[in-house]
Design a protein around this motif. Sequence first.
Motif, mmCIF file in Angstrom:
data_model
loop_
_atom_site.group_PDB
_atom_site.id
_atom_site.type_symbol
_atom_site.label_atom_id
_atom_site.label_comp_id
_atom_site.label_asym_id
_atom_site.label_seq_id
_atom_site.Cartn_x
_atom_site.Cartn_y
_atom_site.Cartn_z
ATOM 1 N N ARG A 101 -7.190 -90.875 -82.142
ATOM 2 C CA ARG A 101 -6.826 -92.996 -81.569
ATOM 3 C C ARG A 101 -8.468 -93.105 -82.059
ATOM 4 O O ARG A 101 -9.267 -94.403 -82.950
ATOM 5 N N ALA A 102 -9.384 -92.994 -81.139
ATOM 6 C CA ALA A 102 -10.552 -93.532 -80.326
ATOM 7 C C ALA A 102 -11.371 -93.703 -82.075
ATOM 8 O O ALA A 102 -12.303 -94.491 -82.092
ATOM 9 N N MET A 103 -11.344 -91.834 -82.564
ATOM 10 C CA MET A 103 -12.289 -92.291 -83.471
ATOM 11 C C MET A 103 -12.003 -93.393 -85.297
ATOM 12 O O MET A 103 -12.911 -93.722 -85.160
ATOM 13 N N LEU A 104 -10.468 -93.764 -84.940
ATOM 14 C CA LEU A 104 -9.952 -94.517 -85.530
ATOM 15 C C LEU A 104 -10.362 -96.011 -85.979
ATOM 16 O O LEU A 104 -11.037 -96.524 -86.369
ATOM 17 N N ASN A 105 -10.544 -96.076 -84.527
ATOM 18 C CA ASN A 105 -11.028 -97.673 -83.775
ATOM 19 C C ASN A 105 -12.118 -97.837 -84.620
ATOM 20 O O ASN A 105 -12.430 -99.430 -84.374
ATOM 21 N N PHE A 106 -13.294 -96.801 -84.258
ATOM 22 C CA PHE A 106 -14.946 -97.110 -84.568
ATOM 23 C C PHE A 106 -14.827 -96.545 -86.174
ATOM 24 O O PHE A 106 -16.184 -96.442 -86.293
ATOM 25 N N GLY A 107 -14.137 -96.596 -87.009
ATOM 26 C CA GLY A 107 -14.379 -96.097 -88.633
ATOM 27 C C GLY A 107 -15.205 -94.605 -88.166
ATOM 28 O O GLY A 107 -15.418 -94.570 -89.136
ATOM 29 N N LEU A 108 -14.797 -93.836 -87.361
ATOM 30 C CA LEU A 108 -14.998 -92.429 -87.177
ATOM 31 C C LEU A 108 -13.546 -91.348 -88.829
ATOM 32 O O LEU A 108 -12.742 -91.740 -87.849
ATOM 33 N N SER A 109 -14.515 -90.630 -88.417
ATOM 34 C CA SER A 109 -13.201 -89.544 -89.621
ATOM 35 C C SER A 109 -13.527 -88.219 -88.994
ATOM 36 O O SER A 109 -12.582 -87.397 -89.433
ATOM 37 N N ASP A 110 -14.530 -87.584 -88.789
ATOM 38 C CA ASP A 110 -14.632 -86.490 -89.303
ATOM 39 C C ASP A 110 -14.894 -85.964 -87.553
ATOM 40 O O ASP A 110 -15.373 -86.362 -86.652
ATOM 41 N N LEU A 111 -13.605 -85.231 -87.277
ATOM 42 C CA LEU A 111 -13.525 -84.444 -86.166
ATOM 43 C C LEU A 111 -14.070 -83.122 -85.999
ATOM 44 O O LEU A 111 -12.956 -82.268 -86.706
ATOM 45 N N ARG A 112 -14.737 -82.416 -84.477
ATOM 46 C CA ARG A 112 -14.632 -80.716 -85.193
ATOM 47 C C ARG A 112 -13.540 -80.161 -83.418
ATOM 48 O O ARG A 112 -14.202 -81.373 -82.928
ATOM 49 N N LEU A 113 -13.120 -79.800 -83.464
ATOM 50 C CA LEU A 113 -12.570 -78.545 -82.294
ATOM 51 C C LEU A 113 -13.615 -77.812 -82.334
ATOM 52 O O LEU A 113 -13.607 -76.686 -83.486
ATOM 53 N N VAL A 114 -14.150 -76.890 -81.241
ATOM 54 C CA VAL A 114 -14.699 -76.048 -80.937
ATOM 55 C C VAL A 114 -14.575 -74.842 -80.382
ATOM 56 O O VAL A 114 -13.190 -75.758 -78.364
ATOM 57 N N ASP A 115 -13.835 -73.843 -80.247
ATOM 58 C CA ASP A 115 -12.239 -73.090 -79.446
ATOM 59 C C ASP A 115 -11.274 -73.847 -78.449
ATOM 60 O O ASP A 115 -11.725 -74.039 -77.087
ATOM 61 N N PRO A 116 -10.518 -74.558 -79.533
ATOM 62 C CA PRO A 116 -9.281 -75.208 -78.846
ATOM 63 C C PRO A 116 -8.358 -74.627 -78.234
ATOM 64 O O PRO A 116 -7.676 -73.166 -78.994
ATOM 65 N N THR A 117 -8.340 -74.163 -76.962
ATOM 66 C CA THR A 117 -6.574 -74.137 -76.745
ATOM 67 C C THR A 117 -5.584 -74.870 -77.319
ATOM 68 O O THR A 117 -4.412 -75.150 -77.138
ATOM 69 N N ALA A 118 -5.924 -77.116 -77.426
ATOM 70 C CA ALA A 118 -5.149 -77.238 -77.709
ATOM 71 C C ALA A 118 -5.202 -77.684 -79.427
ATOM 72 O O ALA A 118 -5.457 -76.691 -80.006
ATOM 73 N N HIS A 119 -3.565 -78.014 -79.201
ATOM 74 C CA HIS A 119 -3.100 -78.066 -80.662
ATOM 75 C C HIS A 119 -3.308 -79.372 -80.916
ATOM 76 O O HIS A 119 -2.317 -79.962 -81.332
ATOM 77 N N ALA A 120 -4.398 -79.674 -82.385
ATOM 78 C CA ALA A 120 -4.226 -80.607 -83.063
ATOM 79 C C ALA A 120 -3.203 -80.958 -83.527
ATOM 80 O O ALA A 120 -2.972 -82.874 -83.979
ATOM 81 N N GLN A 121 -2.008 -80.862 -84.175
ATOM 82 C CA GLN A 121 -1.045 -80.954 -84.617
ATOM 83 C C GLN A 121 0.223 -81.354 -84.212
ATOM 84 O O GLN A 121 0.937 -80.932 -84.676
ATOM 85 N N SER A 122 0.319 -80.908 -82.846
ATOM 86 C CA SER A 122 1.935 -81.176 -82.012
ATOM 87 C C SER A 122 2.033 -82.028 -81.447
ATOM 88 O O SER A 122 1.375 -83.531 -81.780
ATOM 89 N N ASP A 123 3.167 -82.645 -81.460
ATOM 90 C CA ASP A 123 3.489 -83.643 -81.159
ATOM 91 C C ASP A 123 2.684 -84.908 -80.400
ATOM 92 O O ASP A 123 2.741 -85.848 -80.425
ATOM 93 N N GLU A 124 2.446 -84.482 -79.121
ATOM 94 C CA GLU A 124 2.136 -84.795 -78.073
ATOM 95 C C GLU A 124 0.977 -85.217 -79.064
ATOM 96 O O GLU A 124 0.747 -86.618 -78.374
ATOM 97 N N ALA A 125 -0.404 -84.594 -79.479
ATOM 98 C CA ALA A 125 -1.497 -84.708 -80.070
ATOM 99 C C ALA A 125 -1.088 -86.006 -80.625
ATOM 100 O O ALA A 125 -1.674 -87.281 -81.237
ATOM 101 N N VAL A 126 -0.427 -86.055 -81.905
ATOM 102 C CA VAL A 126 0.341 -87.452 -82.825
ATOM 103 C C VAL A 126 0.749 -88.591 -81.840
ATOM 104 O O VAL A 126 0.333 -89.371 -82.590
ATOM 105 N N LEU A 127 1.373 -88.361 -81.166
ATOM 106 C CA LEU A 127 1.227 -89.185 -80.105
ATOM 107 C C LEU A 127 0.923 -90.511 -79.775
ATOM 108 O O LEU A 127 0.329 -91.500 -79.883
ATOM 109 N N ARG A 128 -0.068 -89.358 -79.103
ATOM 110 C CA ARG A 128 -1.383 -89.832 -78.509
ATOM 111 C C ARG A 128 -2.178 -91.207 -79.556
ATOM 112 O O ARG A 128 -2.833 -91.850 -79.077
ATOM 113 N N ALA A 129 -2.196 -90.150 -81.291
ATOM 114 C CA ALA A 129 -3.336 -90.566 -81.770
ATOM 115 C C ALA A 129 -2.910 -92.352 -82.249
ATOM 116 O O ALA A 129 -3.856 -92.575 -83.246
ATOM 117 N N SER A 130 -1.591 -92.422 -82.624
ATOM 118 C CA SER A 130 -1.331 -93.539 -82.693
ATOM 119 C C SER A 130 -1.531 -94.492 -83.805
ATOM 120 O O SER A 130 -2.439 -95.317 -84.168
#
Length: 139
Positions: free
Chosen positions: A64-93
């Motif tokens: 969400r912060a990235m989109l607010n500042f015109g950025l689009s390239d997000l890279r995750l390194v060794d994540p345990t988080a799931h970028a496409q989970s409902d929680e992530a999508v909700l917070r991405a707004s």
Amino acid sequence: CMLSTAAVAWPDGSPAPKCGPKAARPITPTKTAAYEAAVARGSAVPSVLLCRPFDDGNVGAAARAMLNFGLSDLRLVDPTAHAQSDEAVLRASGAAPILRRCETHETAADAVADLQLVLATTARPRESRIPVYAPREAM
């Protein structure tokens, strides 16, 4: 839940729910335009790396912060988080397209291999022998 008499539809024309989880709602035209403009900038703007993110919501908030500042390239390194989970999508707004495009890498070296300048930041004080610079000094 706010009631609305306006009909809301998904891009394919099917009706979207008036109420319910935000993750199930379509992305507004304003957010879609912001995302398309960010993607069009390509490599002319910074990439954002999150190393070992463990909270789905934090990944969504970063998108969400990235989109607010015109950025689009997000890279995750060794994540345990799931970028496409409902929680992530909700917070991405509205920045769910950034989550859908994000890349996952096993190491930070892999994630930054195509970048020319890499700057790091953390909120945690750490003992380190790596020089620390203020943002203006780093440039």
